[in-house]
Design a protein around this motif. Sequence first.
Motif: not given
Length: 205
Positions: A39-64
Amino acid sequence: MMRKIKTLYSRTLLLRAMACGLILSVLLNLAGFSAQCAALEENIVRLHVIANSNDEADQAVKLRVRDAVLREAEQWYGDAEDFDTAVTVLCTHLESLEAAANSVLKAENLPYCAKAEICEMYFPTRTYESFKLPAGRYRTLRISLGKAKGKNWWCVVFPALCMPGASDLSNLPDDTDTLVHEPESYEVKFKVAEIFSRLRELFDA
């Protein structure tokens, strides 16, 4: 001697019957839990944000980017009362969601762009600050940044459970409230369900 063999045989049958009864009881118990997960699978839309890389700047901008996309998404589906309507609205406004992500990247003078799409993805069991979601395949708003080679971020875009202070489950089936907000009552079931979910993914691959 024959009496002892018969007694041993009877005990073996009894133990097998008890084991079968226990297994059946567990399966029946899990059946109800599996229905709640579905029931949850059929009623929820997830958000998936994938960063460009694991560099600090890329990880920080991922959250913004995450924050900008959540705000933009809520603006469009804010009046949606059900899953299908929310998905339709998100699909219709993918360009504006992508633009919201790209505006953050542009403001940070980053040399790559964002791509927004609606897809179906497998997620393992995930614990957030105020709720928990079981493993399974969920409809997903995926935002890929640049090469999309960095650590990712998951949450829920509909209902807006990841917005600050949000905890509205009015769009979800009534019997899922305890499952999501009191997961400690289902710890074993969460683990068993994830094992079965992973096995299903392997066979479906």
